[in-house]
Design a protein around this motif. Sequence first.
Motif, PDB file in Angstrom:
ATOM      1  N   TYR A 185      25.408  55.219  40.746  1.00 51.43           N
ATOM      2  CA  TYR A 185      26.765  55.311  40.195  1.00 51.43           C
ATOM      3  C   TYR A 185      27.576  54.065  40.545  1.00 51.43           C
ATOM      4  O   TYR A 185      28.331  53.554  39.714  1.00 51.43           O
ATOM      5  CB  TYR A 185      27.494  56.550  40.710  1.00 51.43           C
ATOM      6  N   ILE A 195      35.880  53.594  42.020  1.00 47.06           N
ATOM      7  CA  ILE A 195      36.110  55.005  41.707  1.00 47.06           C
ATOM      8  C   ILE A 195      37.552  55.201  41.266  1.00 47.06           C
ATOM      9  O   ILE A 195      37.819  55.882  40.271  1.00 47.06           O
ATOM     10  CB  ILE A 195      35.768  55.915  42.907  1.00 47.06           C
ATOM     11  N   LYS A 198      37.146  57.958  33.360  1.00 49.27           N
ATOM     12  CA  LYS A 198      36.169  57.461  32.395  1.00 49.27           C
ATOM     13  C   LYS A 198      34.761  57.887  32.803  1.00 49.27           C
ATOM     14  O   LYS A 198      33.972  58.308  31.964  1.00 49.27           O
ATOM     15  CB  LYS A 198      36.250  55.939  32.295  1.00 49.27           C
ATOM     16  N   PHE A 199      34.442  57.797  34.094  1.00 47.36           N
ATOM     17  CA  PHE A 199      33.117  58.179  34.575  1.00 47.36           C
ATOM     18  C   PHE A 199      32.878  59.665  34.340  1.00 47.36           C
ATOM     19  O   PHE A 199      31.803  60.066  33.893  1.00 47.36           O
ATOM     20  CB  PHE A 199      32.982  57.841  36.070  1.00 47.36           C
ATOM     21  N   LYS A 200      33.888  60.470  34.613  1.00 47.11           N
ATOM     22  CA  LYS A 200      33.761  61.917  34.410  1.00 47.11           C
ATOM     23  C   LYS A 200      33.570  62.235  32.929  1.00 47.11           C
ATOM     24  O   LYS A 200      32.749  63.077  32.568  1.00 47.11           O
ATOM     25  CB  LYS A 200      34.988  62.640  34.958  1.00 47.11           C
ATOM     26  N   VAL A 246      26.646  51.411  38.166  1.00 44.31           N
ATOM     27  CA  VAL A 246      27.265  51.625  36.848  1.00 44.31           C
ATOM     28  C   VAL A 246      28.719  51.175  36.877  1.00 44.31           C
ATOM     29  O   VAL A 246      29.181  50.439  35.997  1.00 44.31           O
ATOM     30  CB  VAL A 246      27.156  53.103  36.426  1.00 44.31           C
ATOM     31  N   LEU A 247      29.458  51.623  37.894  1.00 48.08           N
ATOM     32  CA  LEU A 247      30.869  51.251  38.015  1.00 48.08           C
ATOM     33  C   LEU A 247      31.020  49.732  38.120  1.00 48.08           C
ATOM     34  O   LEU A 247      31.900  49.135  37.493  1.00 48.08           O
ATOM     35  CB  LEU A 247      31.495  51.928  39.239  1.00 48.08           C
ATOM     36  N   TYR A 303      37.885  53.850  37.657  1.00 46.91           N
ATOM     37  CA  TYR A 303      37.108  54.440  36.570  1.00 46.91           C
ATOM     38  C   TYR A 303      36.797  55.925  36.744  1.00 46.91           C
ATOM     39  O   TYR A 303      35.910  56.443  36.062  1.00 46.91           O
ATOM     40  CB  TYR A 303      35.782  53.679  36.413  1.00 46.91           C
ATOM     41  N   LYS A 304      37.487  56.611  37.598  1.00 46.44           N
ATOM     42  CA  LYS A 304      37.186  58.019  37.904  1.00 46.44           C
ATOM     43  C   LYS A 304      37.162  58.894  36.650  1.00 46.44           C
ATOM     44  O   LYS A 304      36.226  59.663  36.427  1.00 46.44           O
ATOM     45  CB  LYS A 304      38.216  58.556  38.903  1.00 46.44           C
ATOM     46  N   GLU A 341      32.347  60.206  30.525  1.00 43.10           N
ATOM     47  CA  GLU A 341      31.114  59.652  29.975  1.00 43.10           C
ATOM     48  C   GLU A 341      29.849  60.157  30.660  1.00 43.10           C
ATOM     49  O   GLU A 341      28.806  60.260  30.020  1.00 43.10           O
ATOM     50  CB  GLU A 341      31.158  58.125  30.028  1.00 43.10           C
ATOM     51  N   LYS A 342      29.930  60.456  31.943  1.00 45.78           N
ATOM     52  CA  LYS A 342      28.733  60.844  32.692  1.00 45.78           C
ATOM     53  C   LYS A 342      28.742  62.308  33.133  1.00 45.78           C
ATOM     54  O   LYS A 342      27.774  62.784  33.719  1.00 45.78           O
ATOM     55  CB  LYS A 342      28.577  59.958  33.945  1.00 45.78           C
ATOM     56  N   TRP A 373      30.560  48.098  34.800  1.00 48.84           N
ATOM     57  CA  TRP A 373      31.746  48.253  33.962  1.00 48.84           C
ATOM     58  C   TRP A 373      32.787  47.182  34.304  1.00 48.84           C
ATOM     59  O   TRP A 373      33.403  46.610  33.419  1.00 48.84           O
ATOM     60  CB  TRP A 373      32.346  49.644  34.107  1.00 48.84           C
TER      61      TRP A 373
END
Length: 138
Positions: free
Chosen positions: A111, A69, A75-77, A114-115, A72-73, A79-80, A118
Amino acid sequence: MKKFASVLALNFLLIGCATVTPNKIEDDKSSYDATTPKQYQKDNGGLISFIGDDALITSQARERYNNLISMYKIKFKKEKAIELKIDSGIKPYKDNFGNELYIIDSEHLVYFGVLNSWLKEKVPQDNILDKTIDKINN
């Protein structure tokens, strides 16, 4: 659908897991989790079992999830369209042996997968500028 998502996340975690030792990552071996209590198989990548739609994980798996998290916090926000925070979807759990473990709900297990994928795919993590802007905005 929840069961499928949980099984998909399990595949991401177990296939995407890597044994991490100082200065190297080995992804051709089972992921050994030293925080797994003695009553469970240690080559589990931190995922001990499913409890209904949720998953029982070790403290090391929780730490890995939280580190991902942090990486990639933003980037995740982007993209997702979902904002993850430390311990999102996780709560403490004490098993029948008295071991302190954690439950992660099925949504956040996906999630996590997914992380983890990545990381495995070497997707670049959030950069310092994005993290600074995120701190200012929050």
